[in-house]
Design a protein around this motif. Structure first.
Motif, short mmCIF file in Angstrom:
data_model
loop_
_atom_site.label_atom_id
_atom_site.label_comp_id
_atom_site.label_asym_id
_atom_site.label_seq_id
_atom_site.Cartn_x
_atom_site.Cartn_y
_atom_site.Cartn_z
N PRO A 244 -20.77 44.84 26.93
CA PRO A 244 -20.40 45.58 25.71
C PRO A 244 -21.56 45.66 24.74
N VAL A 245 -21.63 46.77 24.00
CA VAL A 245 -22.66 46.99 22.99
C VAL A 245 -21.96 47.32 21.68
N TYR A 246 -22.36 46.61 20.60
CA TYR A 246 -21.71 46.80 19.31
C TYR A 246 -22.74 47.27 18.27
N GLY A 247 -22.24 47.95 17.25
CA GLY A 247 -23.08 48.35 16.13
C GLY A 247 -23.92 49.58 16.38
N VAL A 248 -23.72 50.25 17.52
CA VAL A 248 -24.51 51.44 17.87
C VAL A 248 -23.57 52.47 18.46
N SER A 249 -23.76 53.74 18.10
CA SER A 249 -22.94 54.80 18.68
C SER A 249 -23.44 55.14 20.09
N LYS A 250 -22.59 55.81 20.85
CA LYS A 250 -22.96 56.18 22.21
C LYS A 250 -24.15 57.13 22.22
N LEU B 133 -27.70 56.32 24.02
CA LEU B 133 -28.23 57.21 25.07
C LEU B 133 -29.64 57.67 24.73
N SER B 134 -29.91 57.96 23.46
CA SER B 134 -31.27 58.32 23.04
C SER B 134 -32.22 57.15 23.24
N PHE B 135 -31.73 55.95 22.99
CA PHE B 135 -32.53 54.74 23.22
C PHE B 135 -32.87 54.59 24.70
N GLN C 167 -29.89 60.85 12.73
CA GLN C 167 -29.92 60.26 14.07
C GLN C 167 -31.22 59.49 14.29
N ALA C 168 -32.33 59.98 13.73
CA ALA C 168 -33.60 59.26 13.87
C ALA C 168 -33.52 57.89 13.20
N MET C 169 -32.84 57.82 12.05
CA MET C 169 -32.68 56.52 11.37
C MET C 169 -31.79 55.59 12.18
N CYS C 170 -30.73 56.12 12.77
CA CYS C 170 -29.86 55.30 13.63
C CYS C 170 -30.64 54.80 14.85
N LEU C 171 -31.48 55.65 15.42
CA LEU C 171 -32.29 55.25 16.57
C LEU C 171 -33.33 54.21 16.17
N LEU C 172 -33.88 54.34 14.96
CA LEU C 172 -34.83 53.34 14.46
C LEU C 172 -34.16 51.97 14.33
N ILE C 173 -32.91 51.96 13.84
CA ILE C 173 -32.18 50.70 13.71
C ILE C 173 -31.92 50.09 15.09
N CYS C 174 -31.57 50.92 16.05
CA CYS C 174 -31.35 50.43 17.42
C CYS C 174 -32.64 49.89 18.02
N ALA C 175 -33.77 50.58 17.77
CA ALA C 175 -35.06 50.12 18.28
C ALA C 175 -35.45 48.79 17.65
N GLU C 176 -35.13 48.61 16.36
CA GLU C 176 -35.44 47.34 15.69
C GLU C 176 -34.57 46.22 16.25
N GLN D 234 -39.75 52.63 17.19
CA GLN D 234 -39.63 52.60 15.74
C GLN D 234 -40.65 53.52 15.09
N HIS D 235 -41.89 53.44 15.55
CA HIS D 235 -42.94 54.28 14.99
C HIS D 235 -42.67 55.77 15.26
N ILE D 236 -42.14 56.09 16.43
CA ILE D 236 -41.82 57.48 16.73
C ILE D 236 -40.74 58.00 15.78
N CYS D 237 -39.72 57.18 15.54
CA CYS D 237 -38.66 57.58 14.60
C CYS D 237 -39.19 57.72 13.18
#
Length: 634
Positions: free
Chosen positions: A485-491, A495-497, A513-522, A530-533
């Motif tokens: 299971p994965v929590y705190g991140v949308s599907k 998937l972008s990650f 979405q870039a900010m959400c992806l940055l949070i997932c990368a962190e 993170q740098h790409i986002c």
């Protein structure tokens, strides 16, 4: 050619006439690299440097001194040349051979183009990859920044089409390797530019051809500046008393440096760390030879896709690939196989026996070649020759490697690899790892997110993400579980990650979405993502006009606080500068009050326009509307 030579002849008389050009300057911006990407011999001088050194209209002593001084820098972003033209006109040239300035420093590149009197775009006719990259990514940016500035497009070099056929499985044909004249003319039409072909950097092409066109535009720029100066002088004479205040330029935004990709190194290290192995190769006498991963092998070869039942013979429809699979490999599922009792009972690796003894002796080198990106062909040939002394055996093994890397339905029409520098690994040209993204084929782990399931492959996750490598190989529940299971991140964000982990690239749909992806990368400690986002968010905000910034619903202060909370120091610093630079817009928004005392102090200190300028502007407007300032005519 005839048109511009006629123009130059008419200008020879203009040069003898005193032009109002004292204490005047011409700013030329040259973009692009005219060097040959397929030949690594460095030329002694480029187009701009050759023109400044040879033109009789440019003073020789000053230009040669500055050319030798600026040439000492090791690959600067741009090189600045200064010289004197027409005797008394200061000539400033910024030569930018690297296009990355548009990605890393938008303000500098925009100011360079905006302040240019003439723009020269250079490219080498033998570097078609760079030409299309510039045409697709950077020409639209230049087109938006142009402001009625003359543009010269210089196609440098003689087209090289006479090359010997090669034995490399990466090259398909020599045709289409050069930039044609039609493509150059089409690009010139898009920009409204003048197109020139310079087959060499000799006196004719530099002095008479390129120099004639450049000097024509230089004279036009001088005449235009003279007329504009006269207009400004008339306007200034109409005002008496208080002069309008001068608005200073905003502070330079901090530059965000992108992190270099380590995609090839990550997959190459996967071969040596022996983690998540799901296939073991054996010699004909049943001795273990090498361990590997199905997902990586299938990403570069349809032979392994057929072997591991990812595709059927009906899907491939290529007899040579089917025959190679049958001749080289066979799968052993015998429970009495030596060492079978020692294998893990859960999901033991697949046993593959290599039938060809010569191919088996070179298998470790072939796997290293595949895992490194499958583009170091010369090294592979050298390794095979060292192990197999007979030339016939060497040729036989090389042909089998070619067939393994072959695309179904295509011939191995190959060109010389010695003049070919692969810009991307083979799985970008052949079967991409993206083919397996979010698909159950060969998947050995399933993520559960928001009630949905996302299949994945442990080998790729372990190779590309250190957090997942520790999670799958440590004493954690995830190491033995298939469903995670994965929590705190949308599907969509997850998937972008995964798309970044599989392909080393991602394209967020927007700033949110870039900010959400940055949070997932962190969360998973993937710093390059993170740098790409960060770079994506900065680019999106920079491209917005003031009206859109004022009306958008995005809370820029909330974006700043999230960047700080998730340790994105570069983005948070840049956002503070961005708020200060657009102070008049963001100070009117309600979220501006949510800034901390420290942040508010920084914004007030670096605000643009400054309070001093606004005070001077108010005094000037008051004077203009007072009785002391009246139109003399009325």
């Amino acid at each position: 050619k005839e048109t511009f030579f006629k123009k130059k002849k008419s200008h020879q008389f203009m040069l003898m006439v005193p032009i109002h050009s004292y204490f005047r300057s011409i700013h030329i911006v040259a973009l692009g690299n005219e060097g040959d990407a397929f030949h690594q011999d460095s030329r002694p001088s480029g187009l701009i440097r050759a023109y400044l050194g040879r033109s009789p209209l440019v003073s020789g002593d000053e230009s040669s001194l500055l050319l030798s001084a600026s040439g000492a820098a090791a690959r600067p972003v741009f090189t600045e040349y200064q010289a004197s033209a027409f005797g008394n006109v200061k000539l400033v040239v910024h030569d930018c051979p690297v296009w990355d300035i548009f990605d890393s420093d938008w303000y500098t590149s925009r100011n360079l183009i905006g302040g240019a009197d003439i723009i020269v775009i250079k490219y080498n006719v033998n570097d078609k990859f760079s030409f299309h990259e510039v045409k697709d990514n950077y020409i639209p940016v230049i087109k938006r920044a142009l402001n009625s500035v003359p543009v010269i497009i210089a196609a440098v070099g003689t087209r090289q089409n006479e090359e010997l056929p090669c034995t490399c499985p990466l090259c398909t044909s020599d045709r289409g390797s050069c930039v044609s004249t039609t493509e150059g003319i089409q690009l010139a039409k898009e920009l409204g530019a003048t197109y020139l072909e310079l087959h060499s950097l000799d006196d004719f092409y530099i002095g008479k051809y390129f120099g004639g066109v450049l000097e024509y535009f230089m004279i036009q720029a001088l005449n235009q500046k003279t007329s504009e100066k006269m207009k400004r002088r008339k306007m200034s004479n109409s005002f008496h008393g208080i002069r309008p205040p001068q608005l200073e330029q905003p502070e330079k935004m901090p530059v965000l440096k992108a992190e270099a990709s380590h995609y090839n190194a990550d997959l190459n290290n996967l071969l040596f760390c022996c983690q998540c192995v799901d296939v073991v190769f054996y010699s004909p006498d049943l001795k273990e030879v090498a361990e590997a991963h199905k997902i990586v092998l299938c990403a570069v070869s349809h032979v392994f896709m057929l072997l591991f039942s990812v595709k059927s013979p009906a899907d491939i429809q290529d007899s040579s690939i089917i025959q190679t699979t049958q001749d080289l490999f066979t799968i052993n599922r015998d429970p009495t196989f030596p060492g079978a009792s020692q294998e893990s009972p859960g999901n033991p690796p697949l046993r593959v026996i290599v039938k060809d003894a010569f191919f088996c002796s070179c298998l470790s080198d072939i796997l290293r070649f595949i895992y490194s990106g499958a583009f170091q062909w010369e090294e592979l040939e050298d390794d095979i020759r060292k192990k197999l002394k007979d030339s016939g055996d060497v040729s036989n093994v090389i042909e089998k490697v070619k067939c393994i890397l072959k695309t179904p339905g295509k011939f191995n029409c190959l060109r010389n690899c010695k003049t070919y520098q692969a810009r991307k690994p083979l799985w970008f040209y052949n079967t991409s790892l993206k083919f397996f993204l979010n698909k159950p084929m060969l998947a050995d782990v399933v993520f559960e997110i928001q009630g949905a399931t996302v299949p994945a492959h442990r080998a790729i996750l372990v190779a590309r993400c250190e957090v997942m490598a520790a999670m799958f190989n440590g004493n954690y529940m995830e190491a033995k579980s298939v469903l995670i299971p994965v929590y705190g991140v949308s599907k969509e964000t997850f998937l972008s990650f995964l798309e970044y982990l599989y392909t080393d690239s991602c394209c967020p749909a927007g700033i949110f979405q870039a900010m959400c992806l940055l949070i997932c990368a962190e969360m998973y400690q993937v710093s390059r993502l993170q740098h790409i986002c960060e770079l994506f968010i900065i680019t999106q905000l920079q491209s917005m006009p003031s009206r859109e910034l004022a009306s958008m619903n995005l809370d820029i202060v909330d974006l700043l606080k999230k960047a700080k909370f998730h340790h994105s120091d570069c983005l948070s610093t840049w956002l503070l500068h961005f708020i200060a630079t657009n102070y008049l817009i963001f100070s009117q928004k309600p979220e501006f009050q949510d800034l901390s005392v420290e942040e508010r102090s920084f914004v007030e200190k670096h605000r643009w326009p400054s309070t001093v300028y606004l005070k001077q502007l108010a005094e000037y407007r008051k004077y203009i509307h007072s009785r002391k300032c009246r139109c003399l005519v009325m």
